[in-house]
Design a protein around this motif. Structure first.
Motif, PDB file in Angstrom:
ATOM      1  N   LEU A  69      97.015  46.066  67.683  1.00  0.00           N
ATOM      2  CA  LEU A  69      97.312  44.531  67.143  1.00  0.00           C
ATOM      3  C   LEU A  69      95.809  44.057  66.834  1.00  0.00           C
ATOM      4  O   LEU A  69      95.939  43.244  65.940  1.00  0.00           O
ATOM      5  N   VAL A  77     100.022  38.201  67.238  1.00  0.00           N
ATOM      6  CA  VAL A  77     100.952  38.985  67.901  1.00  0.00           C
ATOM      7  C   VAL A  77     100.257  39.583  69.342  1.00  0.00           C
ATOM      8  O   VAL A  77     101.092  39.746  70.447  1.00  0.00           O
ATOM      9  N   ALA A  78      99.179  39.694  69.249  1.00  0.00           N
ATOM     10  CA  ALA A  78      98.286  40.082  70.480  1.00  0.00           C
ATOM     11  C   ALA A  78      98.434  39.201  71.416  1.00  0.00           C
ATOM     12  O   ALA A  78      98.446  39.609  72.774  1.00  0.00           O
ATOM     13  N   TRP A  81     101.577  39.440  73.089  1.00  0.00           N
ATOM     14  CA  TRP A  81     101.660  40.743  73.927  1.00  0.00           C
ATOM     15  C   TRP A  81     100.935  40.323  75.002  1.00  0.00           C
ATOM     16  O   TRP A  81     101.424  41.018  76.258  1.00  0.00           O
TER      17      TRP A  81
END
Length: 319
Positions: A69, A77-78, A81
């Motif tokens: 990512l 998105v990271a 996560w």
């Protein structure tokens, strides 16, 4: 990103606590049992192999997803996560309902209900325990679980591999218990490496938690108790956290009574509350007020950690 990830995960957990018996944890426990079945042949080296394979199976995918990512420039998105991993590894609300229910039961004078709740929480016999003893065990369990489910995770999440390190800490803590504390695993060579590995993994976090308790509580008494009474516990990390936490609140934790050894694991119980010169552990006997003090101590320590994380994140951003 680190501070915001932890903050978001804490807020989500307050709104939607993750149950301790959720399917993800169940799968991890199942994998640990399979590793023990496959590799336990009575040799410490087999436990080392099982431990590293267990860690690789969980840490590598976690780290790989995070790296992909970041590498492909997907910071949002990271970030999501990171929040997910912190949410899964934190356990701030896993057992707090037991503590709160015990506090309410003792407030109502219902010692039988408090004993039943404590027995369900600790999975040990609490028959015949008096209110002070119930309060003491509840305080000790609360301080230890808060450290292992919150502050230890915070520390390792700050490390370069972030999410993977948080997973490592929580899995290492679980393996140290699962491969040593059950009746059929006690004195087994297989779990020795898991216990030793977690000792070193938790070496710095345990001391940082004790320092946090001292800073937000009675600093002098916390440091005094830490220096003079932490060695009473066979488990060094538990001794440091409970002696500093008790000193910070002015509460006497630890007891030589046999009933206490049955509630806490054998390696977590103290053997005496006075030193070779007869000096007693400082503080008052645990009571209902001690439960209230524990809540305040934990929340102040949490706010201290979050403030330090905010300052650290700001320094990194400005740098």
């Amino acid at each position: 990103m680190t501070f915001l990830s932890i903050l978001c995960a804490l807020l989500i957990e307050q709104l939607k606590p993750l149950r301790a018996d959720n399917p993800i944890y169940a799968e991890i426990k199942s994998l640990a049992m399979r590793m023990e079945t496959w590799f336990n042949a009575g040799d410490p080296g087999h436990g080392r192999i099982g431990w590293f394979l267990m860690m690789a199976a969980l840490m590598v995918p976690t780290a790989l997803i995070y790296w992909v990512l970041i590498h492909y420039n997907l910071p949002l998105v990271a970030f999501v996560w990171n929040i997910l991993i912190v949410y899964l590894t934190l356990g701030f609300r896993h057992y707090s309902h037991y503590f709160t229910s015990i506090q309410l039961a003792l407030s109502a004078g219902d010692e039988a209900a408090a004993r039943a709740l404590l027995a369900e929480w600790t999975k040990q016999d609490t028959v015949g325990m008096e209110a002070n003893e119930i309060a003491r065990i509840a305080v000790e369990m609360s301080l230890i679980t808060t450290h292992r489910n919150v502050f230890g995770v915070f520390f390792w999440f700050l490390m370069p591999l972030g999410p993977a390190c948080a997973v490592m800490y929580r899995v290492a803590e679980y393996l140290a218990r699962a491969w040593n504390e059950p009746e059929h695993m006690r004195n087994e060579a297989f779990g020795r490496f898991a216990a030793r590995a977690f000792y070193w993994i938790d070496w710095i976090p345990a001391r940082l938690t004790a320092i946090a308790f001292a800073v937000v509580g009675n600093f002098e008494d916390a440091i005094y108790a830490w220096r003079n009474f932490a060695h009473r516990w066979q488990d060094e990390a538990i001794g440091i956290i409970l002696s500093a936490g008790g000193g910070a609140m002015g509460v006497r934790l630890g007891t030589p009574l046999e009933t206490a050894a049955k509630v806490l694991p054998a390696d977590a119980a103290t053997v005496d509350t006075s030193d070779s010169e007869g000096e007693s552990v400082p503080g008052d006997e645990p009571s209902l007020r001690a439960l209230q003090s524990t809540v305040g101590l934990v929340w102040r320590a949490l706010l201290l950690w979050m403030l330090l994380l905010l300052l650290l994140s700001g320094a990194v951003w400005l740098g």
